[in-house]
Design an enzyme around this catalytic site. Sequence first.
Site, PDB file in Angstrom:
ATOM      1  N   TYR A 128      20.714 -12.768 -12.613  1.00  8.35           N
ATOM      2  CA  TYR A 128      19.881 -13.742 -11.916  1.00  8.35           C
ATOM      3  C   TYR A 128      20.312 -15.130 -12.393  1.00  8.35           C
ATOM      4  O   TYR A 128      20.210 -15.439 -13.580  1.00  8.35           O
ATOM      5  CB  TYR A 128      18.397 -13.496 -12.215  1.00  8.35           C
ATOM      6  N   HIS A 177       5.416  -9.620  -4.733  1.00 12.54           N
ATOM      7  CA  HIS A 177       6.239  -9.890  -5.916  1.00 12.54           C
ATOM      8  C   HIS A 177       5.703  -9.183  -7.157  1.00 12.54           C
ATOM      9  O   HIS A 177       4.552  -9.373  -7.554  1.00 12.54           O
ATOM     10  CB  HIS A 177       6.303 -11.392  -6.178  1.00 12.54           C
TER      11      HIS A 177
END
Length: 620
Positions: A213, A399
Site C-alpha cells: 500500500y 470498509h
Amino acid sequence: MQSCLWCLVLVAGLLPPLLPGAAAAVDTWPRTTYRHHAVLDANGKYHLRWDHHAARITFEVEVETRGYVGLGISPTGSMARSDMIVGGVVNGRPYLKDYNTLNIDGKLNKDYQQDYHLEYGMENDTHTIIAFSRDLNTCDNEDKIITENTVRVIWAYHPDDVGQDGPQYHSSNRGRKSIHLLNPEMETSIPSDVLTFNIRHQNVLIPEKDTTYWCQIFKLPTLTKKHHVIKVDPIIQKGHEHLVHHILLYQCHNSLNDSALDIGHECYHSNMPDDFLYCESIIMAWAIGGKGFSFPPDVGLSLGTADDPTYVLMEMHYDNPGFQQGYVDSSGLKLIYTPTLRKYDAGIIETGVWVSLYHMIPPDMPNYISQGHCSMECLQEALSEEKPSGIHVFAVLLHSHLAGRALRIRHFRKSVEQPLLAYDDEFDFNFQEFRYMKEERVLLPGDSLVTECEYNTRSRRNMTWGGLSTRDEMCLSYLLYYPKIDLSRCESLPEIAPQLKFIGVKEIYHPVMTWPFIIKSPKKYKNLSFTEAMNKFRWSRKKGREFNNLVHGIEMNIRCAKHDQREWQVNGIPVLPPALKPWEPKLESQSVTCRTTRQFLDPLSIPLSLTLCAVFTTGM
C-alpha cells in the site's frame, strides 16, 4: 407429421443444453462488446470481460493459449468448493463444460446439471476466446449464486485442450482475483468546458512482495470559484493493469501545508509521515474491473470553496503475487471537473464504529460482530436543521481490515427495519470501491443506521484493536449522497468501563497520565495498561460470545461531527443502543423461485418421454 415434430421438440428440450460444438461455426459469431474488463494474471495473458442484464450474466475470456481455459468462482480464492467452467476450441469447434470442486481436495467433478451456455468460441495461432453465459441463480446446489457480494474469481489455462481423461493439471498457470461482477454503472454526459487534474504517483518502485500500500499527499488545483467534479477515471500505466488493484482517495485536514507534499511512503507503516494521519475520510475509490466513477447527472463534488478539501492522500494497492522485480509505476486518478455547476453538491458521511482502542475483538473467534450506530439522535438533529426533507444516498463503500469477513448497513425508520442499505457477505480487504445503489435511498430525520461487521480472529492469539494498521480493525461505511449537509461523521463507540468490568478490572489510576491508561486493581492487573490486561485475560470462545453480547447492550458514545472538526450538540452524549434482533436474510427478497430440474435431466426420462409421445401419437 405434426405430432412427430412435437416429439422432436420434447426430446430436444430434455437433452443437456451444453454440448461440444453447440455454438455455431466460429466465423459466423462476431465478438460482443462488454462493459467490464479485468486482466487477471501478472503477464497480461488472461483477460476477462463481462456484462449482465436482469438475471443473466455473460463472460468472455481471452487467453494466450491454444489449449483449454478455466474460470471459476470460489468462496476463498482456492480450488476447494468452487464453481468452474473449462472450455476451448478443437478443430474450429468450441466446447464448454460446467464443473465443481465441492470435495475438499479440489478435484474437478462434472456438474450433473450443465448451467453454463456456450455463446461463441474462436482461436488463432496464439489465443483462445470463449464466451458463455448463465443465470445469476441457476437453482443448482453445485453452482455458486452470483450476487452483489465481492466475487473471488479463480482462473487457469493449459497449452493442451481437454482430452478423454479430462483437463491436465495447469501447473503455475493459475491465480485468483477479487472483483464486483454486479456493480451497476452510471453514465454521465461530459460538457465541453471540462477541465482535468491528474493525481499520479511518480516512479514508485513496486516492492518484491505480495501486497504493497503506497501513499502520498497531493494538493488539489487552486481555483478562484466553485467547480464540480463530475467524474473520476483511473490512470493505469500501460502494462501495469494486473498490478494496480485499487486506489483510495482521502480528504485531508486543511491544517496541513505544502510541506506535506512530494513525500511518498508505504501506508500503515511505523515510519510513515505523521501528516498521513490527518487524512481520514475516503472521498473516492476505484478498483480493478471498474472504468471510473461518474456522479449522477445533477450531482457534483465541490471544489474551489473554503469548505472544500485543499489536500488529498492517494492510497494505491499494488498486487504482486508473483514477486516480480523492476516495476516502476506512475498510475493514479484523473479528476474531471467543470465550472458549469450542477444542481446538488455531493457529500460523504462516515458511519460505523469510531476508530479507537475501545473497539476490541477477542482472539480465536470464528464469528464476532461489531455494531457501529449512526444514531437516531444524530440524524434527527443534523437533518432537521439542514435538510428536513432528507438526503439521497446513491453510492456506498464498506470498509474493514484483514479480519473482516462480512459487512452490512441496516436501515431503521421509526424502529422498523428497512431493506439493507448495502452489504457484502464475502468482503475482501484487498478490494474496495464505491458501489452504486440500484435505487437511491432517502434518509430522513429520526432514521438510524447500523453498520455491522463480522470478524474472524481464529488465527490470532491476542486482542484485535480498533486502529489504522491493517492488523488493527475498522468497521466503517462511507455514504455518498446529495444534497450536501454539514455532517461528516455519524458513529458510535461502546463505553470502556463495562468492557473492563467484564475482565474483572476494579480501579484505574487517576488522573490519567498515559495512553493506554494504567490499571490500579485488582492485583493481577496492577500497573498494566488496559490493553495488556485485556490480553492477559484468559479468553475462550464462550467468553468471547458473552463479551460480544455485552458490548451490544452497553452505553455507547455518539460521534456526530460537522466538517472541520466542529460538532453537533448530541456529540459525546452516552446513550443505550436500540435492542436489535440478529440480522437474518429475508427469504421473501429472493427474486428467483427454484424448481426441481434434475428429474428432467435424467437420461432415463428421454426414453420415457419417447414412449409417452408414441402413445399420444397413436391416440391421434
